[in-house]
Design a protein around this motif. Structure first.
Motif, short mmCIF file in Angstrom:
data_model
loop_
_atom_site.label_atom_id
_atom_site.label_comp_id
_atom_site.label_asym_id
_atom_site.label_seq_id
_atom_site.Cartn_x
_atom_site.Cartn_y
_atom_site.Cartn_z
N ARG A 229 50.57 48.62 -37.29
CA ARG A 229 51.91 48.17 -37.70
C ARG A 229 52.99 48.76 -36.81
N LEU A 230 52.73 49.95 -36.25
CA LEU A 230 53.70 50.61 -35.37
C LEU A 230 53.54 50.20 -33.90
N GLY A 231 52.57 49.32 -33.63
CA GLY A 231 52.36 48.85 -32.27
C GLY A 231 51.43 49.73 -31.44
N LYS B 35 59.54 46.89 -44.84
CA LYS B 35 60.30 46.96 -43.59
C LYS B 35 60.13 48.35 -42.98
N LEU B 36 59.91 48.38 -41.68
CA LEU B 36 59.74 49.66 -41.00
C LEU B 36 61.10 50.28 -40.72
N SER B 37 61.20 51.59 -40.96
CA SER B 37 62.42 52.29 -40.61
C SER B 37 62.29 52.78 -39.18
N LEU C 211 60.31 55.66 -34.35
CA LEU C 211 59.34 54.89 -35.14
C LEU C 211 59.48 55.23 -36.62
N ASP C 212 58.72 54.57 -37.43
CA ASP C 212 58.73 54.83 -38.88
C ASP C 212 58.01 56.15 -39.14
N ARG C 213 58.77 57.17 -39.50
CA ARG C 213 58.24 58.53 -39.68
C ARG C 213 57.13 58.57 -40.73
#
Length: 157
Positions: free
Chosen positions: A137-139, A16-18, A56-58
């Motif tokens: 994954r981050l778009g 899961k992305l934070s 976004l996910d750091r």
């Protein structure tokens, strides 16, 4: 082995992305500071322009962008400047290379190290593949090109 594990993790969507608020310039500056000795030993400088704060996910972001910067450090011409431009929804990392790289976009594929133009530097051939997977994954999209002895990695939405 660590590169292979990181690549495997970058290919799975199960994590899961934070969502963190990330100051992009601050994160890049911290990474540059951590590799300062390597930069100095090659006579390299880094110029960072622009600012952005993104949610976004750091961990995924930093791993991707650090791989792009590290790739530039490994393969750039000695005594040159790595330019990092933060703008809008992305950023660009560009550096001079000794020879143009044919089919640079293929460097995003796992275990592809490029042609002889990239020199005798060793590596797993996974850094840009990991960066590409993480950014997807981050778009984001990663585009790679090399013309007129300038290697460009562009991250965009």
């Amino acid at each position: 082995v660590n590169d292979i594990l990181e690549f495997s993790n970058s290919e799975t969507d199960s994590n899961k992305l934070s969502k963190d608020e990330v100051n992009i310039k601050s994160e890049i500056d911290a990474h540059i500071k951590s590799i300062d000795m390597n930069l100095k030993s090659r006579g390299l400088s880094v110029k960072v322009t622009g600012e952005a704060v993104k949610t976004l996910d750091r961990k995924l972001w930093n791993q991707a962008i650090n791989n792009l910067i590290d790739n530039a450090v490994i393969y750039c011409s000695d005594k040159s400047t790595i330019d990092i431009n933060i703008a809008g929804n992305g950023l660009t990392v560009s550096n001079k290379v000794d020879n143009d790289i044919s089919d640079a976009e293929r460097l995003k594929e796992p275990f592809v190290k490029g042609d002889s133009a990239r020199g005798e530097n060793s590596g797993s051939g996974l850094g840009l593949a990991i960066a590409n997977n993480n950014l997807n994954r981050l778009g984001y999209k990663l585009s790679i090109s090399c013309e007129n002895k300038t290697f460009v990695a562009k991250v965009s939405k």
